[in-house]
Scaffold this active site. Sequence first.
Site, PDB file in Angstrom:
ATOM      1  N   THR A 109       0.843  -1.191   0.000  1.00  0.00           N
ATOM      2  CA  THR A 109       0.000   0.000   0.000  1.00  0.00           C
ATOM      3  C   THR A 109       0.877   1.239   0.000  1.00  0.00           C
ATOM      4  O   THR A 109       1.728   1.407   0.873  1.00  0.00           O
ATOM      5  CB  THR A 109      -0.923   0.020   1.230  1.00  0.00           C
ATOM      6  OG1 THR A 109      -1.693  -1.181   1.253  1.00  0.00           O
ATOM      7  CG2 THR A 109      -1.866   1.214   1.174  1.00  0.00           C
ATOM      8  N   GLY A 113       4.718   7.330  -1.025  1.00  0.00           N
ATOM      9  CA  GLY A 113       5.953   6.769  -1.564  1.00  0.00           C
ATOM     10  C   GLY A 113       7.214   7.189  -0.844  1.00  0.00           C
ATOM     11  O   GLY A 113       8.310   7.071  -1.392  1.00  0.00           O
ATOM     12  N   GLY A 182      -1.539   8.734   4.940  1.00  0.00           N
ATOM     13  CA  GLY A 182      -1.681   7.316   5.246  1.00  0.00           C
ATOM     14  C   GLY A 182      -0.545   6.751   6.065  1.00  0.00           C
ATOM     15  O   GLY A 182      -0.741   6.267   7.184  1.00  0.00           O
ATOM     16  N   GLY A 183       0.676   6.841   5.548  1.00  0.00           N
ATOM     17  CA  GLY A 183       1.825   6.289   6.247  1.00  0.00           C
ATOM     18  C   GLY A 183       2.326   7.164   7.372  1.00  0.00           C
ATOM     19  O   GLY A 183       2.784   6.667   8.403  1.00  0.00           O
ATOM     20  N   GLU A 236      -0.190  -0.713   7.934  1.00  0.00           N
ATOM     21  CA  GLU A 236      -0.138  -1.681   6.831  1.00  0.00           C
ATOM     22  C   GLU A 236      -0.100  -3.124   7.310  1.00  0.00           C
ATOM     23  O   GLU A 236      -0.323  -4.044   6.519  1.00  0.00           O
ATOM     24  CB  GLU A 236       1.074  -1.395   5.942  1.00  0.00           C
ATOM     25  CG  GLU A 236       2.433  -1.739   6.531  1.00  0.00           C
ATOM     26  CD  GLU A 236       3.007  -0.669   7.438  1.00  0.00           C
ATOM     27  OE1 GLU A 236       4.140  -0.855   7.933  1.00  0.00           O
ATOM     28  OE2 GLU A 236       2.329   0.361   7.661  1.00  0.00           O
ATOM     29  N   GLU A 441      16.433  12.927  19.346  1.00  0.00           N
ATOM     30  CA  GLU A 441      16.693  12.014  18.235  1.00  0.00           C
ATOM     31  C   GLU A 441      17.974  12.456  17.544  1.00  0.00           C
ATOM     32  O   GLU A 441      18.229  13.654  17.389  1.00  0.00           O
ATOM     33  CB  GLU A 441      15.573  12.077  17.187  1.00  0.00           C
ATOM     34  CG  GLU A 441      14.250  11.502  17.595  1.00  0.00           C
ATOM     35  CD  GLU A 441      13.216  11.645  16.491  1.00  0.00           C
ATOM     36  OE1 GLU A 441      12.159  11.020  16.622  1.00  0.00           O
ATOM     37  OE2 GLU A 441      13.460  12.385  15.513  1.00  0.00           O
ATOM     38  N   TYR A 483      11.129   6.151  10.001  1.00  0.00           N
ATOM     39  CA  TYR A 483      12.460   6.128   9.395  1.00  0.00           C
ATOM     40  C   TYR A 483      12.898   4.666   9.335  1.00  0.00           C
ATOM     41  O   TYR A 483      13.893   4.259   9.935  1.00  0.00           O
ATOM     42  CB  TYR A 483      13.458   6.963  10.203  1.00  0.00           C
ATOM     43  CG  TYR A 483      13.351   8.449   9.968  1.00  0.00           C
ATOM     44  CD1 TYR A 483      12.484   8.974   9.007  1.00  0.00           C
ATOM     45  CD2 TYR A 483      14.117   9.341  10.697  1.00  0.00           C
ATOM     46  CE1 TYR A 483      12.388  10.333   8.793  1.00  0.00           C
ATOM     47  CE2 TYR A 483      14.030  10.709  10.490  1.00  0.00           C
ATOM     48  CZ  TYR A 483      13.161  11.198   9.536  1.00  0.00           C
ATOM     49  OH  TYR A 483      13.077  12.553   9.325  1.00  0.00           O
TER      50      TYR A 483
END
Length: 544
Positions: A109, A113, A182-183, A236, A441, A483
């Site tokens: 999915t 990208g 989405g991601g 996902e 981080e 990441y």
Amino acid sequence: MKCSTFSFWFVCKIIFFFFSFNIQTSIANPRENFLKCFSQYIPNNATNLKLVYTQNNPLYMSVLNSTIHNLRFTSDTTPKPLVIVTPSHVSHIQGTILCSKKVGLQIRTRSGGHDSEGMSYISQVPFVIVDLRNMRSIKIDVHSQTAWVEAGATLGEVYYWVNEKNENLSLAAGYCPTVCAGGHFGGGGYGPLMRNYGLAADNIIDAHLVNVHGKVLDRKSMGEDLFWALRGGGAESFGIIVAWKIRLVAVPKSTMFSVKKIMEIHELVKLVNKWQNIAYKYDKDLLLMTHFITRNITDNQGKNKTAIHTYFSSVFLGGVDSLVDLMNKSFPELGIKKTDCRQLSWIDTIIFYSGVVNYDTDNFNKEILLDRSAGQNGAFKIKLDYVKKPIPESVFVQILEKLYEEDIGAGMYALYPYGGIMDEISESAIPFPHRAGILYELWYICSWEKQEDNEKHLNWIRNIYNFMTPYVSKNPRLAYLNYRDLDIGINDPKNPNNYTQARIWGEKYFGKNFDRLVKVKTLVDPNNFFRNEQSIPPLPRHRH
């Protein structure tokens, strides 16, 4: 009798051959079988042509490559999908899931990208891509300060349309305008408001998901366990996200600065050490970041040399005078002056930190946020660590010196502070566990242009990551799902349900929350249809 026996035997052979042929044909032609099945969900064949792209379609490669943001994964040897489906309606997603299951294809999915390891569009087995580019509706309710955002909408589009509705509202999400909802929300999603409002995933209040049975679920029908898992656990692994309902947040004008320091390493590390000890302690209205990159410069004698450029950058929800006063009291070594600062609307702050304009520009055209092709990347690799105690100055000298081992401008480190509200949110509130106790981080990034240079640059970033082992989080060494890093472990390709193997990488992303994610997966996708190299595995049936 013999004739009858022979006839029966002959008929059986014919039947056996017929079924064998059909089984073999089904196995040999999964693409055709998928298309035949999928056509049942598309009543108009003309529409079908705009939804489905096979390798015979002249637009196939254009559609495939259009949202691949890491050019490491555009070579001829990169596995390609048998079919790309670009749904414009939830029924197309349902059909893709049911037909992929029926013919034995896996699904990847893709919303924007940006998966750093290409896992939203690559598989080592025959697969279909569900590309959500056409699922990009944004419905904003200013009164309730919420928005329904479809998975294929970019962050830039959401920022833009929220600002159109009310310039005093925004969302707690990331910097990159071409990343899709989405991601980003499904993996956590940090951004400039993280210390005020938490992650993007902390601000999800409902979701629409198509599950393994092709059913559309919302928060009420899916239940709180699955809703918990979707918000930072990698959606996902559990289905295909159609849309998120997100909480919008109030934003005043902000003040920012971005100052560059070029100095000897032994002087520079004193500034870095000061930053390590105060950045996470600041009030949540101040975010003070820093990053390091090599550049060519001309020294005082007119000679060219390579130097480390260090940038200290801020986002402050307040005025210029307040920020300058705060910095001069807490971090006078930076020497921040009023002339270093700019007060901007929140939407202009987002535009600046998206990287599409220069710092001194006065042309903040927010239409750039609607450009889905902005900021296309070359090849790159990202690795990330969480730092729980300040790294000694002597070690930071070595860290910075290692930048000189990479090509000029190819390697970069970035330090992003935690603290603020992140210290107040429970590590089990959502699957993302990295909360209290994290100072910052530390990102390692390298980028390049030529495919033949892949190994050279990958070796550099892996070497610095290995060097850092004693100085960062441990047992486990923590990582961040958005990441994604396949170096930290992958599922067993011969046994993708192997819990022990998955736990190696799973606890790095999710800590103690990994086991709860496994339990949710076992309930909602026990046969592990939604899987990839780092998907949550179900428990074996005898352990349910």
